[in-house]
Design a protein around this motif. Structure first.
Motif, PDB file in Angstrom:
ATOM      1  N   UNK A  40       0.921  -1.393  -0.110  1.00 43.54           N
ATOM      2  CA  UNK A  40      -0.068  -0.063   0.047  1.00 43.54           C
ATOM      3  C   UNK A  40       0.836   1.422   0.120  1.00 43.54           C
ATOM      4  N   UNK A  41       1.949   1.071   0.746  1.00 44.51           N
ATOM      5  CA  UNK A  41       2.722   2.534   0.804  1.00 44.51           C
ATOM      6  C   UNK A  41       3.679   2.836  -0.702  1.00 44.51           C
ATOM      7  N   UNK A  42       3.770   1.682  -1.174  1.00 42.35           N
ATOM      8  CA  UNK A  42       4.461   2.000  -2.506  1.00 42.35           C
ATOM      9  C   UNK A  42       3.448   2.562  -3.539  1.00 42.35           C
ATOM     10  N   UNK A  52      11.563   9.151  -2.992  1.00 45.52           N
ATOM     11  CA  UNK A  52      12.475   8.598  -2.020  1.00 45.52           C
ATOM     12  C   UNK A  52      11.557   7.614  -1.014  1.00 45.52           C
ATOM     13  N   UNK A  53      10.643   8.063  -0.629  1.00 42.96           N
ATOM     14  CA  UNK A  53       9.656   7.147   0.210  1.00 42.96           C
ATOM     15  C   UNK A  53       9.337   5.653  -0.684  1.00 42.96           C
ATOM     16  N   UNK A  54       9.046   5.907  -2.079  1.00 46.20           N
ATOM     17  CA  UNK A  54       8.945   4.850  -2.942  1.00 46.20           C
ATOM     18  C   UNK A  54      10.107   3.609  -3.008  1.00 46.20           C
ATOM     19  N   UNK A  55      11.217   4.464  -3.160  1.00 42.63           N
ATOM     20  CA  UNK A  55      12.527   3.532  -3.294  1.00 42.63           C
ATOM     21  C   UNK A  55      12.892   2.932  -1.982  1.00 42.63           C
ATOM     22  N   UNK A  56      12.430   3.527  -0.886  1.00 45.06           N
ATOM     23  CA  UNK A  56      12.902   2.901   0.564  1.00 45.06           C
ATOM     24  C   UNK A  56      12.032   1.366   0.580  1.00 45.06           C
ATOM     25  N   UNK A  62      16.430  -5.667  -8.113  1.00 45.85           N
ATOM     26  CA  UNK A  62      15.003  -6.100  -8.094  1.00 45.85           C
ATOM     27  C   UNK A  62      14.713  -6.828  -9.453  1.00 45.85           C
ATOM     28  N   UNK A  63      13.857  -7.836  -9.354  1.00 47.24           N
ATOM     29  CA  UNK A  63      13.284  -8.325 -10.699  1.00 47.24           C
ATOM     30  C   UNK A  63      12.123  -7.663 -10.960  1.00 47.24           C
ATOM     31  N   UNK A  73      10.958  -8.949 -19.026  1.00 44.23           N
ATOM     32  CA  UNK A  73      11.296  -8.782 -17.747  1.00 44.23           C
ATOM     33  C   UNK A  73      12.799  -8.916 -17.564  1.00 44.23           C
ATOM     34  N   UNK A  74      13.134  -8.360 -16.433  1.00 46.09           N
ATOM     35  CA  UNK A  74      14.379  -7.996 -16.347  1.00 46.09           C
ATOM     36  C   UNK A  74      14.861  -7.778 -14.845  1.00 46.09           C
ATOM     37  N   UNK A  75      16.339  -7.971 -14.632  1.00 48.28           N
ATOM     38  CA  UNK A  75      16.651  -7.518 -13.161  1.00 48.28           C
ATOM     39  C   UNK A  75      17.566  -6.253 -13.362  1.00 48.28           C
ATOM     40  N   UNK A  76      17.070  -5.184 -12.676  1.00 49.19           N
ATOM     41  CA  UNK A  76      17.598  -3.935 -12.586  1.00 49.19           C
ATOM     42  C   UNK A  76      17.856  -3.290 -11.198  1.00 49.19           C
ATOM     43  N   UNK A  77      18.650  -2.305 -11.092  1.00 53.11           N
ATOM     44  CA  UNK A  77      18.785  -1.591  -9.815  1.00 53.11           C
ATOM     45  C   UNK A  77      17.451  -0.771  -9.548  1.00 53.11           C
ATOM     46  N   UNK A  78      16.968  -0.886  -8.328  1.00 51.87           N
ATOM     47  CA  UNK A  78      15.680  -0.233  -8.068  1.00 51.87           C
ATOM     48  C   UNK A  78      15.753   1.114  -8.040  1.00 51.87           C
ATOM     49  N   UNK A  79      16.977   1.750  -8.008  1.00 56.44           N
ATOM     50  CA  UNK A  79      17.077   3.326  -8.620  1.00 56.44           C
ATOM     51  C   UNK A  79      16.655   3.463  -9.949  1.00 56.44           C
TER      52      UNK A  79
END
Length: 190
Positions: A40-42, A52-56, A62-63, A73-79
């Motif tokens: 829910x917070x995302x 910033x909150x979403x990233x936390x 992440x996949x 589909x891919x594996x990427x940095x969350x940033x």
């Protein structure tokens, strides 16, 4: 543990007859509540454009799988995920995300949350009826327990239906027409 969880834990301990340590069932209920809160917070952070909150809520890598919306589909940095969302959901492009009916499976320090979802994106300045894109589908988020609580390791959305102009989903600030026309700057806070 998040401050909001302490009163819940306290209540559960009282209900269990003042046991000093929560039971396994109480721990499961607390974990499920925290996992649902992360999801829910995302959505809330994305709609508020609080990147910033979403990233936390994500692990560093992440996949991701939005293949039913395009891409692979891919594996990427969350940033990178947050940067992509920031680009396609600028301040001047309102959005709304809603999910419910969560099914949560916990296996030790790993969990899977599956829930139905709905979202819309709106392009300001477009004529009514041509300014909205809506999508329905299923979210699947995999999480793991960390020192900072539950964090998303995999984020998947499977589209089941969409309505409206799908180009609105990926439209950036350049596509937003200010309410006064092309020679007017976009509003600062829609």
């Amino acid at each position: 543990m998040k401050p909001i969880m302490r009163p819940l834990l306290f209540a559960l301990v009282l209900l269990a007859g003042c046991s000093a340590e929560p039971t396994d069932e109480q721990k499961r209920v607390i974990d499920e509540s925290e996992i649902a809160r992360v999801a829910v917070s995302i959505d809330d952070a994305v709609d508020r454009k609080d990147w910033q909150a979403a990233r936390s809520f994500f692990e560093d890598q992440i996949e991701v799988d939005f293949s039913t919306l395009g891409g692979e589909p891919s594996r990427i940095p969350a940033d990178q995920l947050i940067s992509n969302w920031k680009t396609t959901l600028p301040e001047q492009k309102p959005s709304f995300h809603l999910a419910g009916a969560p099914l949560i499976t916990i296996n030790g320090d790993e969990a899977t949350l599956i829930e139905r979802g709905y979202a819309w994106n709106k392009l300001l300045g477009r004529p009514a009826g041509n300014d909205l894109w809506e999508v329905w589908g299923v979210y699947e988020e995999k999480m793991k327990r960390s020192a900072n609580g539950w964090r998303v390791t995999s984020f998947k959305f499977t589209k089941t239906y969409e309505r409206g102009d799908p180009s609105i989903r990926t439209a950036t600030t350049d596509a937003i027409i200010p309410p006064g026309g092309m020679d007017q700057p976009p509003p600062e806070n829609p």
